[in-house]
Design an enzyme around this catalytic site. Structure first.
Site, PDB file in Angstrom:
ATOM      1  N   THR A 228      -1.150   1.545   2.410  1.00 16.55           N
ATOM      2  CA  THR A 228      -2.109   2.303   1.611  1.00 16.55           C
ATOM      3  C   THR A 228      -2.011   3.785   1.925  1.00 16.55           C
ATOM      4  O   THR A 228      -1.547   4.179   3.000  1.00 16.55           O
ATOM      5  CB  THR A 228      -3.558   1.874   1.913  1.00 16.55           C
ATOM      6  N   ASP A 229      -2.465   4.611   0.992  1.00 16.68           N
ATOM      7  CA  ASP A 229      -2.754   5.991   1.360  1.00 16.68           C
ATOM      8  C   ASP A 229      -3.931   5.939   2.334  1.00 16.68           C
ATOM      9  O   ASP A 229      -4.684   4.964   2.367  1.00 16.68           O
ATOM     10  CB  ASP A 229      -3.096   6.812   0.118  1.00 16.68           C
ATOM     11  N   TRP A 230      -4.085   7.001   3.117  1.00 18.19           N
ATOM     12  CA  TRP A 230      -5.075   6.968   4.197  1.00 18.19           C
ATOM     13  C   TRP A 230      -6.491   6.901   3.613  1.00 18.19           C
ATOM     14  O   TRP A 230      -6.931   7.784   2.893  1.00 18.19           O
ATOM     15  CB  TRP A 230      -4.913   8.188   5.094  1.00 18.19           C
ATOM     16  N   GLY A 232      -7.279   4.545   1.513  1.00 23.44           N
ATOM     17  CA  GLY A 232      -7.125   4.030   0.163  1.00 23.44           C
ATOM     18  C   GLY A 232      -7.307   2.534   0.018  1.00 23.44           C
ATOM     19  O   GLY A 232      -7.028   1.982  -1.045  1.00 23.44           O
TER      20      GLY A 232
END
Length: 804
Positions: A228-230, A232
């Site tokens: 995931t994006d941080w 996310g």
């Protein structure tokens, strides 16, 4: 049988659940006695490894590193080998700093040049973006470093970036916003990929089985793991079901407990969990088996950065061939950027550059006579008469002004979108003042995306360096003095004015649903189809020599032609292949980039080149059949210097494929390029469903997925006060040209992300209590928050963690 069956059999259910999230800010989870962690680092164009306390927002210092040109800069080289060289150098630096995985490259489509992270992205064209990203991925992974292309997918704005729904029709989704990733995955073969924050047509990207499993793994053959994006990770269990392997940063034991309970209740199959763990383990174990780092040289790294910057410089204007500057030319150097360079973007990509150059410091290394330097104007803010006067006084000493202006740091940063396409007014005032001296002006432009150039007539030459990295200054001097013949070509269109951009008044979307009403007509696809003139077209760039094209031949394999250097110096030409189909019943742009070839030629030399057709040349996405198709019939094959300068045209008859049905008459505005007349209903017809509606403005009950910026509409005075405080802090940082990503991140962060970004410090019940307070229940909410705080502390303290 899974690849890591033996290791999987040694792991408990809880240990497998723990592996689905990180261990702290930058590491995967270690399992004591069974598995070591790997280290991840930001790095689209330079490593940002934090050796002390880690944070995704760049608040803490990072190790010195080479700052390479940004992706937006590298794309102007139109040379995947340049990206590969930068990737290879990044990989060397990663090995030196014991970084296993680099979070990059970023390759989202530049839907609108005002997107805040345009400097991190390659192009408005998916074919060019995919090819350039594939080159960087290949270079990064040569020595075992893991590349992480991002952000999959349809991630086009920073405003509400964690709480935005991209509403996009199927043709645009596949042809524009996924083709770039498809090429990067199939040709680059990355071992990881990062999902984006946003929803796509109502489903979070990280929870879309269609995207992460059916498309990414089955259709494209991806065999790595999804991170995931941080912050996310929306619904942790749903992400695992869909095909997401690792939530970052570390979510703590609360997240693992969610997974364990889901398995025990039958909501998540342990077979699916085992599959996700196995995919992750395969990449981790491969990374840990790579050989030790080899020799390392800072000088070689700097040379790679300089070479990449040099090959990416774009000559936009050269009136009366004022460039290259003759030996001994008396030069007055002007501009704050010339002394304090604008060489990189802001946000999580911010690099602690080890060997930063400036135009002022490197001028002595080139055959010009530097007669003086003046700041000319502040970096931002009001013009100052004394600074203007100082710059104008150099006119008596110089033959030419070299002026460095462009976008400052407050204009381009992760976490915010640009309010306009203008450079700071004080810089425009500076150019006006210097023009009055009568001395010629050579302009060096700095910035990561398209700008308006109303003052273009005041200057004699324009060299666009974009964001050239730490060695950009010497690269500029090499072009200005003729040591290198500029060969860069724009990877995006430069509109005459911001109002020419379709639906610019709706960008960025301030509410939950962002309507991608332009569909497939992004960038040049719109300008060419609609006949809208631009300042500089996609693919544009000048040289110190000239080239001629001749003898076009087209066969089933591609297009062949002769290219001749008709000038006086050696140079490199980028021949661009565009394909169109005038008689198609489908909605189609007038022309689309489908290939290119670069050729180096001595004066008078001719070479024959061939640009092959490939699997992307003639395909379109059939929305009714939900698959790729090719349309049978006659195509226009166009070879040009840029999208608006087609030199040779031929016909090709594609005998395979289908004859599609006539498009609906309701698509007439799209067909004619009249996007400015397109209504929501027109877009709904194209979208094929009723558009999701945005909530009306005004005070209301805030929801779990609302960003904190929505507290401006909260029922609680406390929530409104916090929103106002955050907005003021953001503006204060922008006024100082130092965007504060901490405030920007929090402003756009939804309530749910509190539990994702702070590990076990805030549990879901605690975050729900905060939302309850914001919705006007201060005393009851505070009581609940205190109760849940102590409950969470006891649970975390009593839980026996299983890490090294």
């Amino acid at each position: 049988m899974l690849k890591n069956q033996k290791l999987l059999e040694q792991l408990t259910l809880k240990e497998k659940a723990l592996l689905m999230a990180g261990q702290g800010e930058w590491q995967t989870r270690a399992i004591k006695g069974k598995l070591k962690s790997i280290f991840l680092s930001d790095g689209p164009f330079g490593l940002r490894k934090q050796s002390g306390a880690g944070d995704h927002l760049g608040l803490n210092g990072s190790e010195p590193a080479t700052c390479f040109p940004s992706s937006a800069t590298l794309a102007n080289s139109w040379d995947p080998a340049v990206g590969r060289a930068v990737g290879r150098a990044l990989g060397r630096e990663a090995r030196r700093l014991e970084v296993d995985q680099v979070l990059g490259p970023a390759l989202n489509i530049k839907r609108n040049p005002r997107g805040g992270r345009s400097f991190e992205y390659f192009s408005e064209d998916p074919y060019l973006a995919g090819k350039m990203a594939a080159g960087m991925i290949q270079g990064l992974q040569e020595n075992g470093t893991i590349a992480t292309p991002k952000h999959l997918a349809v991630n086009s704005q920073e405003t509400r970036r964690m709480a935005s729904n991209s509403v996009v029709d199927q043709r645009a989704l596949h042809e524009i916003y996924l083709t770039n990733f498809e090429i990067a995955v199939k040709e680059g073969k990355p071992k990881s990929i990062m999902s984006s924050y946003n929803e796509i047509n109502g489903s979070y990207a990280n929870e879309s089985k269609w995207l992460l499993t059916d498309t990414l793994r089955k259709d494209w053959g991806f065999d790595g793991y999804v991170v995931t994006d941080w912050g996310g990770d929306n619904d942790h269990v749903s992400g695992i079901k869909a095909g997401s392997n690792l939530a970052m940063p570390g979510l703590g034991v609360n997240a693992a407990e969610e997974v364990v309970q889901a398995v025990e209740k039958g909501e998540l199959s342990e077979e699916v969990l085992n599959q996700r763990v196995d995919e992750l383990l395969t990449v981790i174990l491969e990374a840990q088996a790579k050989p030790a780092a080899g020799n390392f040289s800072w000088e070689e790294q700097h040379a790679v950065a300089r070479d990449a910057a040099k090959k990416s410089l774009v000559l936009l204007k050269n009136k009366d061939q004022i460039l290259p500057l003759a030996k001994g030319t008396k030069v007055a150097l002007v501009g704050d950027f010339a002394k304090n360079p604008r060489y990189q973007g802001a946000g999580s990509s911010l690099i602690n550059s080890r060997d930063l150059e400036s135009l002022l410091a490197t001028a002595k290394d080139y055959p010009i006579d530097l007669v003086g330097y003046a700041q000319g104007c502040p970096r931002q803010g009001e013009a100052k008469p004394e600074l203007l006067k100082e710059a104008m006084s150099l006119a008596d000493k110089c033959d030419v002004y070299v002026v460095n202006v462009g976008l400052d740091e407050s204009a381009e940063s992760e976490g915010l979108d640009r309010p306009n396409l203008s450079i700071p007014p004080c810089q425009a005032d500076l150019l006006e003042a210097l023009a009055k001296t009568g001395k010629p002006i050579v302009l060096v432009l700095s910035g990561g995306a398209a700008i308006e150039l109303p003052w273009e007539g005041k200057v004699n030459a324009i060299v666009h360096e974009y964001l050239g990295g730490e060695a950009g200054a010497s690269a500029v001097w090499e072009v200005l003095t003729g040591k290198y013949n500029p060969s860069g070509r724009l990877a995006e269109s430069y509109p005459l004015t911001e109002t020419d951009i379709p639906f610019d008044n709706e960008f960025p979307a301030e509410k939950h649903n962002a309507y991608y009403k332009e569909s497939i007509f992004v960038g040049y696809r719109y300008y060419e189809t609609a006949g809208v003139k631009v300042k500089y077209p996609f693919g544009y760039g000048l040289s110190y020599t000239t080239f001629a094209y001749s003898n076009l031949e087209i066969d089933d394999q591609g297009a062949s032609l002769d290219v001749t250097n008709t000038g006086q110096v050696a140079g490199k030409e980028t021949v661009q292949l565009y394909i169109g189909k005038e008689d198609s019943p489908l909605l189609r742009p007038k022309r689309e980039l489908k290939g290119w070839a670069q050729v180096d030629l001595e004066p008078g030399e001719t070479k024959r080149i061939k640009i092959p057709f490939d699997e992307y040349s003639f395909r379109y996405f059939d929305q009714s059949l939900e698959t790729w198709q090719e349309e049978k019939g006659h195509y226009q094959i166009m070879l040009g210097r840029n999208v608006a300068d087609v030199v040779l045209t031929g016909e090709y008859d594609l005998k395979r494929g289908i004859v599609p049905k006539e498009s609906s008459s309701s698509y007439g505005k799209y067909r004619e390029g009249k996007l400015l007349l397109v209504t929501d209903q027109d877009f709904a017809d194209l979208y094929g469903a009723k558009l999701p509606k945005n909530l009306p403005a005004g005070r209301r009950e805030l929801e779990w997925n609302d960003p904190l910026r929505e507290m401006a509409n909260a029922k609680s005075w406390l929530g409104r006060a916090v929103a106002k405080w955050l907005a003021n802090k953001i503006q204060q940082s922008l006024d100082e040209s130092k965007p504060d990503l901490n405030f920007l991140f929090n402003y756009n962060m939804p309530f749910r992300a509190m539990t994702k970004m702070m590990g076990d410090m805030i549990s879901r019940p605690m975050a729900e209590d905060i939302l309850f307070i914001v919705n006007g229940h201060f005393w009851r909410g505070t009581g609940r928050l205190i109760r849940d705080y102590f409950q969470n502390n006891r649970k975390v303290k009593n839980d026996k963690d299983v890490q090294e």
